[in-house]
Enzyme design. Structure first.
Site, PDB file in Angstrom:
ATOM      1  N   GLY A 141       0.820  -1.200   0.000  1.00 34.82           N
ATOM      2  CA  GLY A 141       0.000   0.000   0.000  1.00 34.82           C
ATOM      3  C   GLY A 141       0.858   1.255   0.000  1.00 34.82           C
ATOM      4  N   SER A 142       0.428   2.264   0.758  1.00 42.02           N
ATOM      5  CA  SER A 142       1.055   3.590   0.694  1.00 42.02           C
ATOM      6  C   SER A 142       2.494   3.629   1.181  1.00 42.02           C
ATOM      7  CB  SER A 142       0.220   4.595   1.481  1.00 42.02           C
ATOM      8  OG  SER A 142      -1.035   4.792   0.855  1.00 42.02           O
ATOM      9  N   ILE A 143       2.985   2.574   1.808  1.00 44.39           N
ATOM     10  CA  ILE A 143       4.411   2.497   2.139  1.00 44.39           C
ATOM     11  C   ILE A 143       5.248   2.707   0.874  1.00 44.39           C
ATOM     12  CG2 ILE A 143       6.251   0.961   2.947  1.00 44.39           C
ATOM     13  CD1 ILE A 143       4.484   1.851   5.208  1.00 44.39           C
ATOM     14  N   LYS A 170       4.741   4.603  -1.540  1.00 42.93           N
ATOM     15  CA  LYS A 170       4.826   5.998  -1.976  1.00 42.93           C
ATOM     16  C   LYS A 170       6.210   6.586  -1.680  1.00 42.93           C
ATOM     17  CE  LYS A 170      -0.109   6.919  -1.542  1.00 42.93           C
ATOM     18  NZ  LYS A 170      -1.191   7.474  -0.690  1.00 42.93           N
TER      19      LYS A 170
END
Length: 583
Positions: free
Chosen positions: A309-311, A313
């Site tokens: 997921g957003s990790i 980013k």
């Protein structure tokens, strides 16, 4: 058939049977005494054992200790062993009681109840000092022996990290055919199947137990006097000790914390940023030692790729910092990932820093599509610079091993499964925020953040510091090694550190602002296909002023409202702070 002929045939049949039986017995007695049947049974040893009583001091397999030398399971220390034939003789019970500081009646009762050799204290043997051990042995009393004894405490710290040992005849033959042929080991010798037990098996495999033995008659009385014999493999340097990088106090607290939090699947990894050593690693679900691969309990999820997921980013942001002019630029964070509908969180117009802090999906989808239109390998390139494209565990040359790995079951990260996705805007958008086919192990995530905290130095992660001989000398020490030669620029690293700090100051990690250490990090929520469940992450480093620890916590396949990830991360920071203050 005539009676005489029938008798003649019967006699021949009986004679042939006797010849076969005698031949078989002769073969067993003369040629197969030390390796009978496909199991290579030593018949001499078996016959002796029928008239032998004894106690195993250690099983001969190498041991694991933490970075301070504390055992991770099966402690090994001086203990007092008493033999049952003491009840038939006068022995200095008063002197023994004085030396070890216990009651005379306790010693007498222990001997009277003994049917075989016993360790004083039973399942939790009395721990002697070296001085006490020497004083007891100086008494020179048969049946009173003080020596090092391996205890089975039925508890293993870092069960997935250490791994399991099992009998596996097929695998044993594959690994140790020569040792088996020479009789150094038997087909019943346990070998490492997972974890460090598997990685270091050749250094650990046992070549015989250390025992105290004495011979008895059919009434259990000692033969050949009261002599007790010590038997063990002749090599004084073995078994070896594997000195891991774990900090047992921290590991035990991490395990307790994970279990009390109710986290069912997932775990945590704690790294020392400078050395890149694993200080703690916990994977759940628990391993059932009776059936370790039931319900995936034998898997170490901390070294297996998961949806981040957003990790992820962090990777997209790194590429943007170095390839996009972000000055004065703002992004519409009221739009969803694809920019065609309202977002679930209406965040308004945000700049790049606030987009990262608030984890705005549309910002990173837009930037990724923009960058890939110029260079379709740009995400891959920056994933490599952050150490994500290969396994991150220590790998190198150790004696005759050209590629020895601390984590042989570790699986490398995945960014794209289909190169054609680099030409599809929606696939690029999903990849930019760590969805689609992106998979990264928690170990690699922790190492990525440690790299940022360590000014861009990409290093391999060690699970073991050194291998030690039985006498304490060092057999091999594992050097600290880099993972990638190319470093990110100082400006990029400084910007990434700012982004991670802003997450805690004003973004999705504000809950960590009041911790005893200042934290910088990134949250992540990953959708798991169409299941409705999510992976929930938080990864960070601390203290920000002088980075020392990198910690990642992941709770896998949970409902959106579950908060164990944040709770575990915060409590773990507090535990480390308290332990450091106690030192």
């Amino acid at each position: 058939m005539k009676p005489k002929l029938r008798i003649h045939h019967t006699a021949i049949f009986v004679m042939v049977g006797l010849i076969i039986l005698v031949s078989r017995l002769a073969y067993i007695q003369l040629f197969a005494t030390e390796s009978f049947s496909k199991h290579h049974v030593n018949l001499i040893e078996e016959s002796v054992q029928q008239r032998t009583q004894g106690i195993v001091l250690d099983n001969g397999r190498g041991r694991f200790v933490d970075r301070n030398g504390d055992p991770l399971y099966n402690d090994y220390y001086p203990s007092l062993i008493l033999f049952p034939f003491l009840k038939q003789m006068e022995w200095p019970v008063d002197e023994v009681a004085r030396i070890i500081g216990t009651r005379k009646s306790y010693l007498e009762e222990t001997v009277q109840l003994a049917e075989g050799p016993v360790v004083l204290g039973g399942d939790q043997p009395l721990r002697l000092s070296e001085t006490q051990m020497n004083e007891l042995n100086d008494l020179k009393v048969p049946g009173i022996i003080a020596t090092y004894y391996e205890t089975d405490n039925n508890s293993i710290s870092a069960e997935h990290f250490i791994g399991i040992v099992r009998e596996n005849e097929e695998l044993l033959k594959e690994r140790y055919e020569e040792k088996l042929e020479k009789g150094y080991i038997s087909t019943r010798t346990p070998i490492g199947i997972t974890g460090l037990q598997r990685a270091f098996d050749e250094f650990l495999v046992q070549e015989g137990e250390a025992k105290l033995l004495y011979h008895v008659d059919n009434q259990g009385q000692p033969l050949f006097g009261l002599n007790v014999k010590y038997t063990a493999p002749s090599n004084p340097f073995y078994p070896l000790v594997i000195n891991t990088t774990l900090e047992k106090k921290v590991q035990d607290e991490a395990e307790r914390l994970i279990d009390e939090s109710g986290l069912k699947k997932g775990g945590l990894v704690l790294l020392d940023i400078q050395s890149r050593d694993v200080l703690a690693m916990v994977s759940r679900p628990h391993m059932d030692m009776g059936n370790p691969f039931q319900n995936d309990g034998g898997k170490n999820y901390m070294i297996l790729p998961q949806v981040p997921g957003s990790i992820f980013k962090i990777v997209t942001a790194t590429a943007a910092i170095e390839n996009v002019d972000l000055r004065g630029r703002r992004f519409n964070c009221d739009l969803n990932l694809y920019g065609d509908k309202p977002a679930s969180r209406l965040l308004g117009q945000l700049d790049f820093v606030d987009s990262f802090a608030q984890s705005c999906n549309n910002t990173f989808a837009e930037l990724a599509n923009e960058m890939i239109s110029v260079n379709d390998n740009i995400i891959d390139e920056y994933a490599e610079k952050l150490g994500l494209t290969t396994p991150v565990g220590w790998n190198g040359e150790v004696f005759h091993y050209r590629s020895f790995s601390h984590f042989p079951e570790e699986v490398a990260s995945i960014i794209w499964k289909d190169e054609r996705d680099k030409g599809a805007e929606r696939a690029i958008a999903q990849t930019a925020i760590g969805q689609k086919e992106v998979r990264i192990s928690p170990l690699a995530v922790a190492n990525m953040v440690a790299t940022i905290a360590d000014d861009g130095r990409v290093k391999q992660v060690r699970g073991v510091d050194k291998i030690i001989y039985k006498n304490g000398a060092v057999l091999f020490e594992f050097p600290k090694q880099t993972l990638a030669d190319e470093k990110l620029s100082p400006y990029t690293i400084s910007k990434l550190q700012q982004l991670l700090r802003e997450v805690v100051e004003s973004g999705t990690g504000k809950v960590f602002r009041t911790l005893p250490y200042t934290v910088a990090g990134k949250s992540g929520t990953a959708e798991i296909g169409s299941t409705g469940y999510e992976n929930k992450w938080f990864v960070g480093y601390f203290p920000v002023e002088r980075p020392r620890y990198a910690l990642v916590v992941v709770n896998m396949q949970v409902n959106s409202w579950e908060t164990q990830t944040n709770d575990v991360f915060a409590d773990m920071v507090k535990i480390i702070h308290n332990l450091n203050n106690d030192l």
